[in-house]
Design a protein around this motif. Sequence first.
Motif, short mmCIF file in Angstrom:
data_model
loop_
_atom_site.label_atom_id
_atom_site.label_comp_id
_atom_site.label_asym_id
_atom_site.label_seq_id
_atom_site.Cartn_x
_atom_site.Cartn_y
_atom_site.Cartn_z
N ALA A 74 -7.87 10.45 5.03
CA ALA A 74 -7.90 10.76 3.69
C ALA A 74 -8.75 9.53 2.93
O ALA A 74 -8.69 8.49 3.08
N GLN A 75 -9.83 9.98 2.09
CA GLN A 75 -10.47 9.15 1.43
C GLN A 75 -10.69 9.73 0.04
O GLN A 75 -10.74 10.72 -0.30
N GLY A 76 -10.95 8.70 -0.79
CA GLY A 76 -11.21 9.09 -2.24
C GLY A 76 -10.50 8.46 -3.29
O GLY A 76 -10.14 6.92 -3.04
N ASN A 77 -10.27 8.89 -4.29
CA ASN A 77 -9.52 8.36 -5.49
C ASN A 77 -8.24 9.20 -5.82
O ASN A 77 -8.64 10.22 -6.53
N GLY A 78 -6.93 8.83 -5.39
CA GLY A 78 -5.95 9.71 -5.80
C GLY A 78 -4.39 9.08 -4.97
O GLY A 78 -4.74 8.11 -4.26
N MET A 109 0.76 -1.34 0.08
CA MET A 109 -0.01 -0.06 -0.06
C MET A 109 0.85 1.21 0.05
O MET A 109 0.86 2.04 -0.82
N PHE A 110 1.43 1.41 1.09
CA PHE A 110 2.45 2.68 1.20
C PHE A 110 3.86 2.23 0.46
O PHE A 110 4.27 1.03 0.69
N GLU A 111 4.24 3.17 -0.37
CA GLU A 111 5.52 2.97 -1.03
C GLU A 111 6.62 3.97 -0.93
O GLU A 111 6.35 5.26 -0.83
N LYS A 112 7.79 3.69 -0.34
CA LYS A 112 8.69 4.75 -0.10
C LYS A 112 9.19 5.47 -1.38
O LYS A 112 9.78 4.90 -2.39
N VAL A 113 9.08 6.76 -1.48
CA VAL A 113 9.77 7.45 -2.61
C VAL A 113 11.24 7.79 -2.43
O VAL A 113 11.98 7.90 -3.17
N VAL A 145 1.01 6.86 -1.34
CA VAL A 145 -0.08 5.80 -1.20
C VAL A 145 -1.47 6.07 -2.05
O VAL A 145 -1.77 7.23 -2.32
N ASN A 146 -1.84 5.07 -2.74
CA ASN A 146 -3.16 5.11 -3.62
C ASN A 146 -4.21 5.01 -2.49
O ASN A 146 -4.43 4.06 -1.98
N VAL A 147 -4.93 6.14 -2.26
CA VAL A 147 -5.88 6.26 -1.16
C VAL A 147 -7.21 5.18 -1.27
O VAL A 147 -7.59 4.55 -0.50
N GLY A 148 -7.42 5.20 -2.94
CA GLY A 148 -8.63 4.31 -2.98
C GLY A 148 -8.27 3.09 -2.96
O GLY A 148 -8.95 2.08 -2.23
N GLN A 149 -6.99 2.46 -3.29
CA GLN A 149 -6.62 1.17 -3.06
C GLN A 149 -6.49 0.59 -1.84
O GLN A 149 -6.47 -0.45 -1.19
#
Length: 229
Positions: free
Chosen positions: A71-75, A1-5, A12-16
């Motif tokens: 945080a919720q939604g798609n982004g 889910m979380f990915e280190k930049v 993180v892709n909030v929707g996923q």
Amino acid sequence: MFEKVNSKVVKVNVGQAGGVVARSGAMLFYTGQVAFAPHQIPGAGQGMGGGGLMRMAGQMMAGEHERTMLAQGNGEVHYGFAGLEVHVVQMQPGAVLRAEASRLLAQSAGLQASVVSVASSGGGGGLMGALRGAAAGVATGQGMFTTQLSGQGSAVLLAHGGFLELQVGGPNPIVVDPQAFVAAYGNVQTELKSAMSWRDAVGRGAGEAMQLHCHGQGVVYVQASEEKL
């Protein structure tokens, strides 16, 4: 889910992820359709009405939590905080993650969160045991209460100067300076113990007055610094 930049930022892709809970001020930027709202862990500081010791414990438990946002939604959202190092923990079924709230950057919204005492993390002692450890917790910076996460998802830890991952599971406990302790993951019990001798009492001691003993099975995360967040 979380990915280190990089070493200090995650995305993180909030929707996923099914929603993300992060400490206030941690959002750096986002793309897409994302909504943010204040969030509170259910039951934080509640359920300890009454007087005396019970009220004091409830107040200290409530103080364990940092202000957080949902945080919720798609982004896609990028998170970081104060230039601190980040580390992603992928939660496995049956395992728990215990960390002070100040050491948590963000977590999957679906994780179950609760607050436990340092004493109960050490295998018992209840409320009275926790209260007996309160003075030590305040003095060392290792909070009397700690946040516990469990379930499916992931969480992001914060630390000064990078992370050390110490495997717990041998015949001897891992003994950590409470100021350097970040989190424990797995089936790890923690217990604050005094290492004070008569030399410390007269100002001649060379060792650490309090130590955090970690035993069981899992990983202890330690930062390369004694600086508090």
